[in-house]
Design an enzyme around this catalytic site. Structure first.
Site, PDB file in Angstrom:
ATOM      1  N   HIS A 108      13.555 -37.180 -28.716  1.00 42.26           N
ATOM      2  CA  HIS A 108      12.381 -37.714 -29.420  1.00 42.26           C
ATOM      3  C   HIS A 108      11.846 -36.720 -30.452  1.00 42.26           C
ATOM      4  O   HIS A 108      10.709 -36.830 -30.879  1.00 42.26           O
ATOM      5  CB  HIS A 108      11.284 -38.072 -28.409  1.00 42.26           C
ATOM      6  CG  HIS A 108      11.728 -39.122 -27.429  1.00 42.26           C
ATOM      7  ND1 HIS A 108      11.896 -40.441 -27.783  1.00 42.26           N
ATOM      8  CD2 HIS A 108      12.093 -39.042 -26.132  1.00 42.26           C
ATOM      9  CE1 HIS A 108      12.323 -41.126 -26.729  1.00 42.26           C
ATOM     10  NE2 HIS A 108      12.461 -40.296 -25.712  1.00 42.26           N
TER      11      HIS A 108
ATOM     12  N   ASN B  15       1.048   0.282   6.145  1.00 37.94           N
ATOM     13  CA  ASN B  15       1.456  -0.536   4.997  1.00 37.94           C
ATOM     14  C   ASN B  15       2.203  -1.726   5.575  1.00 37.94           C
ATOM     15  O   ASN B  15       3.170  -1.554   6.305  1.00 37.94           O
ATOM     16  CB  ASN B  15       2.360   0.313   4.090  1.00 37.94           C
ATOM     17  CG  ASN B  15       3.139  -0.516   3.076  1.00 37.94           C
ATOM     18  OD1 ASN B  15       4.244  -0.161   2.703  1.00 37.94           O
ATOM     19  ND2 ASN B  15       2.578  -1.605   2.622  1.00 37.94           N
ATOM     20  N   GLY B  16       1.743  -2.942   5.270  1.00 37.35           N
ATOM     21  CA  GLY B  16       2.416  -4.135   5.787  1.00 37.35           C
ATOM     22  C   GLY B  16       1.411  -5.135   6.297  1.00 37.35           C
ATOM     23  O   GLY B  16       0.221  -5.074   5.965  1.00 37.35           O
TER      24      GLY B  16
ATOM     25  N   CYS C  44       0.878  -1.166   0.000  1.00 43.43           N
ATOM     26  CA  CYS C  44       0.000   0.000   0.000  1.00 43.43           C
ATOM     27  C   CYS C  44       0.919   1.221   0.000  1.00 43.43           C
ATOM     28  O   CYS C  44       2.127   1.101   0.161  1.00 43.43           O
ATOM     29  CB  CYS C  44      -0.838   0.053   1.270  1.00 43.43           C
ATOM     30  SG  CYS C  44      -1.833  -1.418   1.530  1.00 43.43           S
TER      31      CYS C  44
ATOM     32  N   GLU D 175       7.317 -13.619 -24.765  1.00 46.37           N
ATOM     33  CA  GLU D 175       6.290 -12.579 -24.645  1.00 46.37           C
ATOM     34  C   GLU D 175       6.862 -11.164 -24.625  1.00 46.37           C
ATOM     35  O   GLU D 175       6.182 -10.226 -25.003  1.00 46.37           O
ATOM     36  CB  GLU D 175       5.382 -12.814 -23.432  1.00 46.37           C
ATOM     37  CG  GLU D 175       6.037 -12.605 -22.100  1.00 46.37           C
ATOM     38  CD  GLU D 175       5.081 -12.851 -20.928  1.00 46.37           C
ATOM     39  OE1 GLU D 175       3.894 -12.592 -21.054  1.00 46.37           O
ATOM     40  OE2 GLU D 175       5.579 -13.315 -19.882  1.00 46.37           O
TER      41      GLU D 175
ATOM     42  N   GLU E   2       8.449 -21.743 -18.227  1.00 45.20           N
ATOM     43  CA  GLU E   2       8.237 -20.361 -17.798  1.00 45.20           C
ATOM     44  C   GLU E   2       9.335 -19.451 -18.364  1.00 45.20           C
ATOM     45  O   GLU E   2       9.059 -18.327 -18.779  1.00 45.20           O
ATOM     46  CB  GLU E   2       8.176 -20.299 -16.264  1.00 45.20           C
ATOM     47  CG  GLU E   2       8.060 -18.922 -15.648  1.00 45.20           C
ATOM     48  CD  GLU E   2       6.823 -18.116 -16.056  1.00 45.20           C
ATOM     49  OE1 GLU E   2       5.932 -18.645 -16.731  1.00 45.20           O
ATOM     50  OE2 GLU E   2       6.792 -16.917 -15.723  1.00 45.20           O
TER      51      GLU E   2
ATOM     52  N   LYS F 285       8.616 -16.241 -20.747  1.00 43.57           N
ATOM     53  CA  LYS F 285       9.087 -14.886 -20.447  1.00 43.57           C
ATOM     54  C   LYS F 285       9.785 -14.310 -21.670  1.00 43.57           C
ATOM     55  O   LYS F 285       9.542 -13.181 -22.056  1.00 43.57           O
ATOM     56  CB  LYS F 285      10.085 -14.874 -19.277  1.00 43.57           C
ATOM     57  CG  LYS F 285       9.527 -15.057 -17.895  1.00 43.57           C
ATOM     58  CD  LYS F 285       8.653 -13.944 -17.372  1.00 43.57           C
ATOM     59  CE  LYS F 285       7.245 -14.098 -17.784  1.00 43.57           C
ATOM     60  NZ  LYS F 285       6.255 -14.647 -16.955  1.00 43.57           N
TER      61      LYS F 285
ATOM     62  N   LYS G 146      -2.491  -7.116 -19.238  1.00 44.00           N
ATOM     63  CA  LYS G 146      -2.142  -7.686 -17.935  1.00 44.00           C
ATOM     64  C   LYS G 146      -3.215  -8.658 -17.463  1.00 44.00           C
ATOM     65  O   LYS G 146      -2.923  -9.691 -16.890  1.00 44.00           O
ATOM     66  CB  LYS G 146      -1.946  -6.550 -16.913  1.00 44.00           C
ATOM     67  CG  LYS G 146      -1.504  -7.007 -15.534  1.00 44.00           C
ATOM     68  CD  LYS G 146      -0.082  -7.538 -15.559  1.00 44.00           C
ATOM     69  CE  LYS G 146       0.335  -8.175 -14.255  1.00 44.00           C
ATOM     70  NZ  LYS G 146       1.473  -9.103 -14.435  1.00 44.00           N
TER      71      LYS G 146
ATOM     72  N   TRP H 292      -3.866  -1.583  -1.129  1.00 43.64           N
ATOM     73  CA  TRP H 292      -3.813  -2.819  -1.905  1.00 43.64           C
ATOM     74  C   TRP H 292      -4.218  -3.884  -0.902  1.00 43.64           C
ATOM     75  O   TRP H 292      -3.453  -4.254  -0.023  1.00 43.64           O
ATOM     76  CB  TRP H 292      -2.402  -3.065  -2.426  1.00 43.64           C
ATOM     77  CG  TRP H 292      -2.292  -4.375  -3.117  1.00 43.64           C
ATOM     78  CD1 TRP H 292      -1.808  -5.543  -2.605  1.00 43.64           C
ATOM     79  CD2 TRP H 292      -2.667  -4.669  -4.466  1.00 43.64           C
ATOM     80  NE1 TRP H 292      -1.875  -6.526  -3.550  1.00 43.64           N
ATOM     81  CE2 TRP H 292      -2.401  -6.023  -4.691  1.00 43.64           C
ATOM     82  CE3 TRP H 292      -3.224  -3.907  -5.494  1.00 43.64           C
ATOM     83  CZ2 TRP H 292      -2.657  -6.640  -5.911  1.00 43.64           C
ATOM     84  CZ3 TRP H 292      -3.466  -4.528  -6.699  1.00 43.64           C
ATOM     85  CH2 TRP H 292      -3.183  -5.872  -6.902  1.00 43.64           C
TER      86      TRP H 292
ATOM     87  N   ARG I 149       1.507   1.602  -5.963  1.00 41.22           N
ATOM     88  CA  ARG I 149       1.640   0.658  -4.857  1.00 41.22           C
ATOM     89  C   ARG I 149       0.306  -0.004  -4.484  1.00 41.22           C
ATOM     90  O   ARG I 149       0.252  -0.836  -3.588  1.00 41.22           O
ATOM     91  CB  ARG I 149       2.190   1.373  -3.608  1.00 41.22           C
ATOM     92  CG  ARG I 149       3.538   2.008  -3.842  1.00 41.22           C
ATOM     93  CD  ARG I 149       4.016   2.702  -2.587  1.00 41.22           C
ATOM     94  NE  ARG I 149       4.224   1.769  -1.509  1.00 41.22           N
ATOM     95  CZ  ARG I 149       5.315   1.059  -1.312  1.00 41.22           C
ATOM     96  NH1 ARG I 149       6.317   1.184  -2.149  1.00 41.22           N
ATOM     97  NH2 ARG I 149       5.409   0.236  -0.299  1.00 41.22           N
TER      98      ARG I 149
HETATM   99  C1  F6R Z   1       2.819 -14.221 -18.507  1.00 42.89           C
HETATM  100  C2  F6R Z   1       1.555 -13.763 -17.994  1.00 42.89           C
HETATM  101  C3  F6R Z   1       0.312 -14.489 -18.406  1.00 42.89           C
HETATM  102  C4  F6R Z   1      -0.575 -14.710 -17.190  1.00 42.89           C
HETATM  103  C5  F6R Z   1      -1.919 -15.335 -17.607  1.00 42.89           C
HETATM  104  C6  F6R Z   1      -2.790 -15.644 -16.416  1.00 42.89           C
HETATM  105  O1  F6R Z   1       3.877 -13.442 -18.029  1.00 42.89           O
HETATM  106  O2  F6R Z   1       1.493 -12.815 -17.249  1.00 42.89           O
HETATM  107  O3  F6R Z   1       0.613 -15.691 -19.034  1.00 42.89           O
HETATM  108  O4  F6R Z   1       0.096 -15.559 -16.308  1.00 42.89           O
HETATM  109  O5  F6R Z   1      -2.605 -14.449 -18.457  1.00 42.89           O
HETATM  110  O6  F6R Z   1      -3.051 -14.506 -15.667  1.00 42.89           O
HETATM  111  P1  F6R Z   1      -3.591 -14.615 -14.183  1.00 42.89           P
HETATM  112  O7  F6R Z   1      -2.518 -15.239 -13.368  1.00 42.89           O
HETATM  113  O8  F6R Z   1      -3.895 -13.214 -13.781  1.00 42.89           O
HETATM  114  O9  F6R Z   1      -4.811 -15.478 -14.242  1.00 42.89           O
END
Ligand code: F6R
Length: 604
Positions: free
Chosen positions: A500, A102-103, A2, A484, A477, A481, A599, A76, A27
């Site tokens: 294979h 905050n915490g 927060c 994307e 993963e 990263k 996001k 938050w 934040r």
């Molecule tokens: C990758 C990424 C996406 C999310 C996916 C699920 O860096 O951010 O692959 O992981 O869209 O999102 P959440 O976790 O919000 O359901």
């Protein structure tokens, strides 16, 4: 996470607080509020709104609040959903003391119980409200002495801003484990969670250290240690602009979030036990199957979770993409737990798959989310949280490692409730987990080294990521990263599967990132690396400190500290996040907002 801000001086405090909150909105932004000491009547006025700072600003537009001392907060949510009642500031029973926090107060349930027994009534579900009541309960003629008394009772991490009608000429700021700075002005002083909140008024800053208290008056700032001793602290002059400061000096939110991981992993470890886990585990201890559904990075966390849950709790686990799960004839019953993992808690595929599962089968549902009050958390029978604060960069980084922490602790607790893990063994494992934030800290020191490696491979057209066992999801993963944010084609593969098929891709132009810590599958991974080298592939390995063989057969090695086998995924992903970040930024890509991505994906 927060944001808090406080002001004492000659100006009307309301616009100063709103400016500060806006600068701290990164934040957290689910609700916000201000508390102003009104001099005429010596009373505290509190105003709050759910939503963004803009909403609070509009709400305050026509209100004539005047004062020269005040505190404010942008929230938050961690304990309790985003509502007016849960928004800060929180005020004591008689309205004499207001605080922002905050915490996390880990022992708040105990403290709350004691206060309820003394007749206190709670208006919110937050851990913070206990502090306001405790301050009033303990107050005897001196606010600072009261603060000293109360912090002795608090366990956890916190930054606090406190004002009181008893002593209207001051603001007290407290720091333990959560950030707090003091802005030193002329005839005015401020406290804040971060520097941008005060830059409009002063560029002279005192950074409080842990276990320090600041007492701000209009014309003076005093700093004390938690032991009561007064301290001399130096101010420093800030020369950055606001936009750099919001990113904490980092160039991008993604980089900042990667570097926040020691804290977010630590907060998530301690935050785990402050949740209602008794109820969860006693309700699910007899389940005979777990189905994990998630998307993207959260799906990869689920794949790691499967290893832990099956290893410790001996419950069979299936992990499925939410978008696939929903449209097949899945089999669930009342003895199945459906675990939905989602940072945002708003991902449509995950939400609808969970809703569908509940409707059709009556299976119990558990959500693992970062956003308190999100749809998934409300629609599930049980919730567990990661304690990361908002993740702004589109690529998930800090929330992934925090999801792993929760899944690890979940598997251990479930094992305990099923009689498969002793209290002593749990404690030992918990102790080892507590060491992980400092291990990640060590890995973060390799940033420059990894940047140099990135220069050498940034022009590759394709990458392969390999891993085995519990580190195979980390290969997936790492590849996600990279693709994307850099738009380079990358694939994650189980190292043993390479022969294979994918081995046909390998030539001298193909960088192969191998997650190869010294765990029980190490020798096998080593053979897979030999297979890559025999075909002239370029190997970038992530290996355990002191592993000389890896140096001999790899083109590049990123060393990480040794940890227990089962904990490697929480560490091995960090260099891969950094690698992806540097390759993408060297290529000039917008890492915080990569093309075509959002996001939160709220469409199917
Ligand atoms: C990758 C990424 C996406 C999310 C996916 C699920 O860096 O951010 O692959 O992981 O869209 O999102 P959440 O976790 O919000 O359901």
């Amino acid at each position: 996470m927060c944001g808090i801000v406080g002001y004492i001086g000659k100006r009307n405090v309301v616009p100063v607080l709103l400016y500060g909150l806006q600068r701290l909105e990164y934040r957290g932004y689910d609700s916000a509020g201000i508390a102003v000491l009104e001099k005429e009547e010596n009373r505290i006025i509190v105003e709050k709104q759910v939503g963004k700072i803009r909403d609070l600003q509009e709400y305050l537009w026509n209100k004539k609040i005047e004062g020269h001392v005040g505190i404010a907060h942008t929230r938050w949510a961690t304990h309790g959903p985003p509502t007016i009642e849960n928004a800060h500031p929180h005020i004591s029973r008689k309205g004499t003391i207001a605080i922002v926090h905050n915490g996390i107060i880990e022992n708040y349930l105990e403290l709350r119980k004691e206060l309820i027994e003394k007749g206190y009534k709670f208006r919110s579900e937050t851990d913070t409200e206990v502090i306001a009541h405790l301050l009033e309960e303990e107050y005897e003629e001196n606010l600072l002495k009261t603060v000293f008394k109360v912090i002795e009772k608090l366990e956890g991490a916190y930054a606090l801003g406190i004002i009181s009608t008893y002593e209207p000429d001051k603001i007290i700021g407290v720091r333990k484990g959560s950030p707090l700075i003091v802005g030193v002005g002329k005839g005015e002083n401020l406290i804040a969670s971060d520097i941008p909140a005060v830059l409009e008024y002063t560029k002279d800053i005192i950074a409080l250290d842990d276990e320090e208290i600041s007492v701000l008056k209009k014309d003076s700032v005093e700093i004390y240690g938690f032991n009561g001793a007064k301290k001399e602290k130096k101010t420093f002059h800030v020369t950055w602009d606001v936009s750099i400061a919001e990113k904490g000096g980092f160039k991008h939110f993604m980089q900042k979030e990667i570097h926040e991981q020691p804290r977010t992993v630590g907060d998530t470890i301690t935050g785990f036990s402050s949740q209602d886990i008794e109820n969860l585990f006693s309700s699910i201890k007899d389940i005979n199957r777990i189905v994990i559904i998630a998307c993207g990075t959260s799906f990869h966390a689920g794949l790691v979770g499967k290893f832990w849950i099956e290893k410790f709790a001996r419950v069979p686990v299936e992990v499925d993409y939410a978008s696939e799960f929903r449209y097949r004839d899945y089999i669930l019953n009342r003895k199945t737990l459906v675990l939905g993992i989602s940072q945002s808690g708003e991902t449509a595929d995950t939400r609808f798959a969970m809703l569908d599962a509940t409707k059709k089968s009556g299976a119990k549902t558990l959500a693992l989310v970062n956003v308190v009050g999100s749809s998934l958390s409300r629609e599930s029978d049980f919730v567990l949280y990661t304690y990361c604060g908002p993740e702004i960069g589109v690529a998930a980084t800090k929330t992934f490692t925090a999801q792993l922490v929760v899944l690890y602790l979940f598997s251990l607790k479930l094992a305990q409730y099923r009689g498969l893990l002793s209290e002593e063994d749990f404690k030992q494992k918990y102790k080892e987990l507590l060491h992980i934030p400092s291990v990640i800290e060590e890995v973060l020191k390799k940033d420059d080294e990894i940047k140099n490696i990135s220069y050498r491979y940034m022009n590759a057209k394709d990458f392969l990521f390999l891993g085995r066992g519990i580190n195979y999801p980390i290969a997936l993963e790492g590849a996600l990263k990279l693709k994307e944010i850099s738009y380079i084609h990358a694939e994650g593969y189980p190292a043993g599967e390479m022969k294979h098929g994918p081995i046909a891709l390998i030539d001298e132009n193909m960088p192969v990132v191998v997650v190869s810590p010294k765990d029980s599958l190490y020798e096998k991974t080593l053979s897979n690396i030999q297979e890559v080298k025999a075909r002239k592939g370029k190997v970038i390995s992530v290996a355990t400190d002191g592993d000389k063989s890896m140096k001999e057969i790899s083109d590049e090695v990123i060393y990480i500290p040794e940890v227990k086998d089962e904990l490697y995924p929480i560490v091995t992903i960090v260099p891969l996040q950094i690698l992806a970040y540097h390759i993408a930024t060297l290529l000039g890509k917008d890492v915080d907002q990569p093309r075509n991505l959002a996001k939160t994906v709220t469409v199917e």
